[in-house]
Enzyme design. Sequence first.
Site, PDB file in Angstrom:
ATOM      1  N   GLU A  50      11.358  -5.705  75.776  1.00 50.01           N
ATOM      2  CA  GLU A  50      11.812  -5.574  74.390  1.00 50.01           C
ATOM      3  C   GLU A  50      12.024  -6.930  73.718  1.00 50.01           C
ATOM      4  OE1 GLU A  50      15.738  -6.078  76.539  1.00 50.01           O
ATOM      5  OE2 GLU A  50      13.747  -5.308  77.026  1.00 50.01           O
ATOM      6  N   HIS A  81      12.323  -8.810  80.257  1.00 50.75           N
ATOM      7  CA  HIS A  81      12.741  -7.910  79.183  1.00 50.75           C
ATOM      8  C   HIS A  81      11.557  -7.640  78.265  1.00 50.75           C
ATOM      9  CE1 HIS A  81      17.135  -7.842  79.778  1.00 50.75           C
ATOM     10  NE2 HIS A  81      16.908  -8.998  80.369  1.00 50.75           N
ATOM     11  N   CYS A  86      15.274  -5.352  84.054  1.00 51.72           N
ATOM     12  CA  CYS A  86      16.162  -6.412  84.532  1.00 51.72           C
ATOM     13  C   CYS A  86      17.171  -5.842  85.545  1.00 51.72           C
ATOM     14  CB  CYS A  86      16.821  -7.137  83.367  1.00 51.72           C
ATOM     15  SG  CYS A  86      17.541  -8.733  83.841  1.00 51.72           S
TER      16      CYS A  86
END
EC number: 4.3.2.10
Length: 192
Positions: free
Chosen positions: A176, A174, A76
Amino acid sequence: MIAILKYNAGNALSVENAVKRLGYETVITDDPEVLKSAEKVILPGVGEAASAMNYLKEKGLDKVIKSLKQPVLGICLGMQLLCESSEEGETETLGIFKTKVKKFPPEDLVPHTGWNNFTSVKGKLFEDVDIEENCYFVHSYYAEISDETVAVTDYILPFSAALQKDNFYATQFHPEKSAPTGIQILKKFLNL
């Protein structure tokens, strides 16, 4: 050891938790020697470009990042900082990727928040990733498409969802927070 760069970015802990769940030891650090000796380095990212670059420059980390030879992943804001410049705060960034970061028009449609798929993918991190699979985005600025673009997503206009050059990898989304697809991409990076 996977070093997660500490530069006041908001998602360092969620990145650390995801990497630990995949079985890797981590450290969140802004120590240049730890970053240089790490097996891999991750630049997480939720924040603002100008203040993030100021922190990196104050600590001399801008030069350290450019000198790294091991695999580096920007996420990001971390991806945007690896580009040439950002319209956010009219910021000169690290210049690894030869593309500029611009603000999405029109303002009433930003930030781009939520799940989105890809219009194209290529490269090591995206092997076995179908373009119809979704990843989680939250951003108001985007990297223009360039020769180093390895994934494209369309929101208002086509933009770089991921970039890759030499040992530098980056995702606007993202991984994650992107369920199985994102974790698969993160795992491929960690296995490089």
